[in-house]
Every structure is written in C-alpha cells, then in structure tokens.
Design a protein around this motif. Structure first.
Motif, mmCIF file in Angstrom:
data_model
loop_
_atom_site.group_PDB
_atom_site.id
_atom_site.type_symbol
_atom_site.label_atom_id
_atom_site.label_comp_id
_atom_site.label_asym_id
_atom_site.label_seq_id
_atom_site.Cartn_x
_atom_site.Cartn_y
_atom_site.Cartn_z
ATOM 1 N N PHE A 324 -0.913 -4.622 -0.388
ATOM 2 C CA PHE A 324 -1.864 -3.922 0.468
ATOM 3 C C PHE A 324 -2.946 -4.887 0.930
ATOM 4 C CE2 PHE A 324 0.192 -0.744 -2.034
ATOM 5 C CZ PHE A 324 0.187 0.421 -1.291
ATOM 6 N N VAL A 325 -3.281 -4.783 2.213
ATOM 7 C CA VAL A 325 -4.389 -5.562 2.757
ATOM 8 C C VAL A 325 -5.415 -4.588 3.300
ATOM 9 C CG1 VAL A 325 -5.112 -7.399 4.303
ATOM 10 C CG2 VAL A 325 -2.779 -7.409 3.385
ATOM 11 N N TRP A 326 -6.594 -4.571 2.690
ATOM 12 C CA TRP A 326 -7.651 -3.663 3.122
ATOM 13 C C TRP A 326 -8.281 -4.157 4.418
ATOM 14 C CZ3 TRP A 326 -5.497 -0.581 0.254
ATOM 15 C CH2 TRP A 326 -5.681 -0.366 -1.105
ATOM 16 N N TRP A 327 -9.118 -3.316 4.980
ATOM 17 C CA TRP A 327 -9.774 -3.603 6.261
ATOM 18 C C TRP A 327 -10.602 -4.889 6.244
ATOM 19 C CZ3 TRP A 327 -15.086 -4.012 6.439
ATOM 20 C CH2 TRP A 327 -15.796 -3.523 5.340
ATOM 21 N N ASP A 328 -11.140 -5.237 5.077
ATOM 22 C CA ASP A 328 -12.006 -6.425 4.967
ATOM 23 C C ASP A 328 -11.259 -7.667 4.493
ATOM 24 O OD1 ASP A 328 -11.517 -5.519 2.412
ATOM 25 O OD2 ASP A 328 -13.618 -5.386 1.796
ATOM 26 N N GLY A 329 -9.926 -7.586 4.443
ATOM 27 C CA GLY A 329 -9.120 -8.731 4.038
ATOM 28 C C GLY A 329 -8.772 -8.776 2.573
ATOM 29 N N LYS A 330 -9.380 -7.922 1.753
ATOM 30 C CA LYS A 330 -9.033 -7.896 0.334
ATOM 31 C C LYS A 330 -7.559 -7.516 0.171
ATOM 32 C CE LYS A 330 -13.571 -6.690 -1.584
ATOM 33 N NZ LYS A 330 -14.371 -5.614 -2.222
ATOM 34 N N VAL A 331 -6.904 -8.195 -0.767
ATOM 35 C CA VAL A 331 -5.499 -7.928 -1.060
ATOM 36 C C VAL A 331 -5.408 -7.228 -2.399
ATOM 37 C CG1 VAL A 331 -3.294 -9.006 -1.635
ATOM 38 C CG2 VAL A 331 -4.593 -9.804 0.349
ATOM 39 N N ASN A 332 -4.721 -6.086 -2.411
ATOM 40 C CA ASN A 332 -4.619 -5.286 -3.620
ATOM 41 C C ASN A 332 -3.152 -4.979 -3.902
ATOM 42 O OD1 ASN A 332 -7.081 -4.439 -5.073
ATOM 43 N ND2 ASN A 332 -5.994 -2.487 -5.289
#
Length: 385
Positions: A324-332
């Motif tokens: 998963f890549v969140w809107w702010d670039g964080k990868v989860n």
C-alpha cells in the motif's frame, strides 16, 4: 486467554458473488495458450510461472507440497479472462498466479503482485465498519488526512509499469474526492491489465464516468452494502441511496452508449456485517446495473487496534501479495494498520522495489513465517491470513 476469531482468508474474500454475464469455459483457452508459450517473447521465468498456472488450473499436476491448495480460477477470474485478448492471457496468468499462489505459499517475488495506491485518505462517508469512524485518524491535526499529488502518483506508476499488472486506486479514503483523479486515471490507463477503482459513487458525475471508461479501468467496484433505506443510511453514514443508485445507473448508460466494447467489469459490493441486507435483495436491487453483485467477509477494520489479542498463528499472505502507498508516500504492508504503525518507509525517498524487500518488511514477514505474530501490532489482533 487469547481470543479465537474466525479466520479471514485474503486470497478470496467473497462470501457470495453472482454474475450477469453467462460465464464460458476458459480451460480450452488455457490449453491453447500453453501451445503458444514457446513461440512467445516471454523470458524463461515468465514462461515457467505461466506454465505452472495452466497446469495447476487444469489439474494436471499433483497437489503442491506443504498442503497448499493448487491455483484455482474463481468465477470472477473466469469473467476477467473472458474479456481478454489471447495475447494478454499470459500476462494475466503471470499476475494472477503470483497474486494467489505465491502469496499463499509465502514465496516472495521481486515486486509486489498488487500495488494499492491511495489518491486520498479523505472520505465524505462515515461507514460504521470503516476506519473513517476513528476520530484519531480523521482529526486533521494528526496529519493522516490528505491527497496525493499528481507528480508523486506519476512517479509511482512509472516504477510499477512493466513490473506489476494489478493496481488498485483506493484504500482508506474515497478516490473520487482527489482533485487530480481524472489526470491520474489518464496516466495509469492502458498500462496495467488489472487497473481497479473502488468508489462509493457519491461523486460519480458524467465527466468522471467518461474519465473512468476512457482510462481502460478493468474493474470498478461500487461499495454499496445495502439495497434499501433506512439500512443504507445507517450503515453508510452521510450517504444517500437514491443519489448513488442514479449515479451507477448513469455509469451503465454511458458505458452502453459510448463504450460498448470496454473491457470493464462493474461490481456492487457489500460487507457482510451483522444485520446486513439479504443477498437476494442486493441482487434484485443492483443486479440490473452492474456485471456482478457480491458480499465480502467482514473483518473489524474500524478498530483493529482495540481488538483482543488472538491465537492465530498462520502468516498473513498479504505480506507477500500487495503493498500500500498512502497519499503522502508512506508505504504500508496493509490497510488494517490504517494508522501506519508498521510503516515500511516512504516512496519519496526510496524505490518501491527496495521497500518491498527492505529489512523492515523482511523482518515482519519473518515474524509471521515463524508464527510469531505476537511481536507485531496490530497483527496480533487481526484475523487476516
């Protein structure tokens, strides 16, 4: 004592799915694809994966070692294959085998089989079973609400093109809220066999209908959950059933009039929560507007952090399936962890392929492989496997 919740198997989360199209036998096409494999330009690794997928789907090989089930084509896969040209079938089987079978067998490939990109974490709904009811998550000052820039989205797509076939635009928010969603669809269009969009359909106006259909999205999921009032409004707080119905009807009409040959599957999906609509009522209400009506299993996404510690030992296959890549670039590694306790890193400062095989990601997989989920929060409270 640890709790014993029902296990939620991620590789096929449908409780029930029914199709408007008459599904045809695709096994002859698999056999024909195999006869052409040696003459294709696919590299040996691709060929070996596609060949394994065909052999297992046809039941021509012994059951895999370790008690793993063989690769199976579910009804939704059969419908997807029926819309593909013959030359695209090897690409589809390569993706689907890695998505289903590699993940279940805890086999790690060089790139995630599925990439889930979040255009925005903001949503206009407050569904009772969703992260959006968590006030810590939605409080603006906590920094978890926002929209992805077009530049960041394009950088992610550039890294995924040619390495991944499954890209889903959705996660914790409503993607059609993102101001750049039309440009994002145009940029991603035609680059992936399994480009998917999840939406609550509230913002689905005529312009967006055309944007989705022109971008060659292969699956559009309309999250609806109910077929009557007041149940719809109780479950999908801030929603309006009549507006959503009219918007989905408009999508069908535009598709039939302007894009009759579009390779797209539309689905109304509901979460099978206690007190949910009967499936027959869902199918009766929505079935004339979409290709599929489905119920998916419920897992308490809205408060995974508050669940009791459970005794599930089986590894979560999603750690080998998607990123998963969140809107702010964080990868989860998953969206059950919607507050990013397990955050792997940020795509703004590292590549997707590096993050997928990073030491932090590998350590998390190692804990699961050793049946030691107790070391991981919120994994120790989650029922996904």
């Amino acid at each position: 004592m640890p709790s014993k919740p029902p296990v939620y198997k991620k590789q096929n989360s449908f409780v029930e799915v029914r199709h408007r199209r008459v599904l045809k036998d695709v096994l002859p096409r698999l056999r024909e694809t195999r006869t052409r494999l040696d003459s294709t330009s696919l590299d040996p690794y691709w060929q070996s994966v596609v060949r394994a997928a065909i052999e297992e789907a046809l039941g021509e090989v012994p059951p895999p070692e370790g008690g793993y089930p063989p690769f199976t084509l579910h009804s939704q896969n059969v419908e997807e294959i029926s819309l593909l040209a013959d030359e695209d079938l090897p690409r589809y089987l390569f993706y689907r085998y890695r998505y289903d079978t590699f993940a279940r067998r805890l086999k790690l490939d060089d790139f995630p089989p599925c990439l889930q990109i979040e255009p925005t974490s903001i949503c206009n709904y407050r569904c009772t079973f969703c992260y959006q009811v968590n006030e810590e998550f939605t409080k603006k000052s906590n920094g978890m609400m926002g929209v992805m820039t077009l530049d960041l989205f394009q950088r992610i797509i550039d890294q995924a093109e040619g390495r991944c076939e499954a890209v889903t635009l959705a996660s914790r928010g409503e993607p059609l809220i993102c101001p750049d969603i039309e440009a994002m669809l145009r940029y991603a269009g035609g680059k992936f066999l399994a480009l998917k969009l999840n939406t609550n359909a509230w913002f689905l106006d005529e312009k967006l209908c055309h944007a989705i259909l022109e971008s060659e999205v292969s699956t559009v999921v309309f999250s609806a959950d109910a077929a009557s009032e007041p149940l719809y409004s109780r479950m999908r707080v801030n929603g309006n059933l009549e507006r959503v119905y009219d918007n989905i009807k408009r999508f069908r009409e535009i598709r039939e009039r302007y894009y009759p040959k579009a390779r797209v599957v539309t689905r109304v999906s509901g979460v099978k929560v206690p007190g949910a609509e009967e499936f027959e009522e869902m199918e009766k209400f929505w079935g004339g507007l979409v290709d599929q009506v489905a119920f998916v299993k419920y897992n308490p996404w809205e408060n995974a952090y508050d669940q009791s510690v459970n005794d599930i030992k089986e590894p979560c296959s999603d750690l080998w399936r998607r990123m998963f890549v969140w809107w702010d670039g964080k990868v989860n590694p998953c969206d059950v962890d919607f507050k990013s306790h397990l955050c792997i890193g940020n795509v703004k400062s590292d590549s997707l392929s590096n993050l997928w095989k990073s030491s932090k990601y590998m350590s998390l997989r190692g804990s699961h492989r050793k049946k030691n989920r107790v070391q991981c929060e919120p994994c120790v409270r989650c029922a996904f496997v």
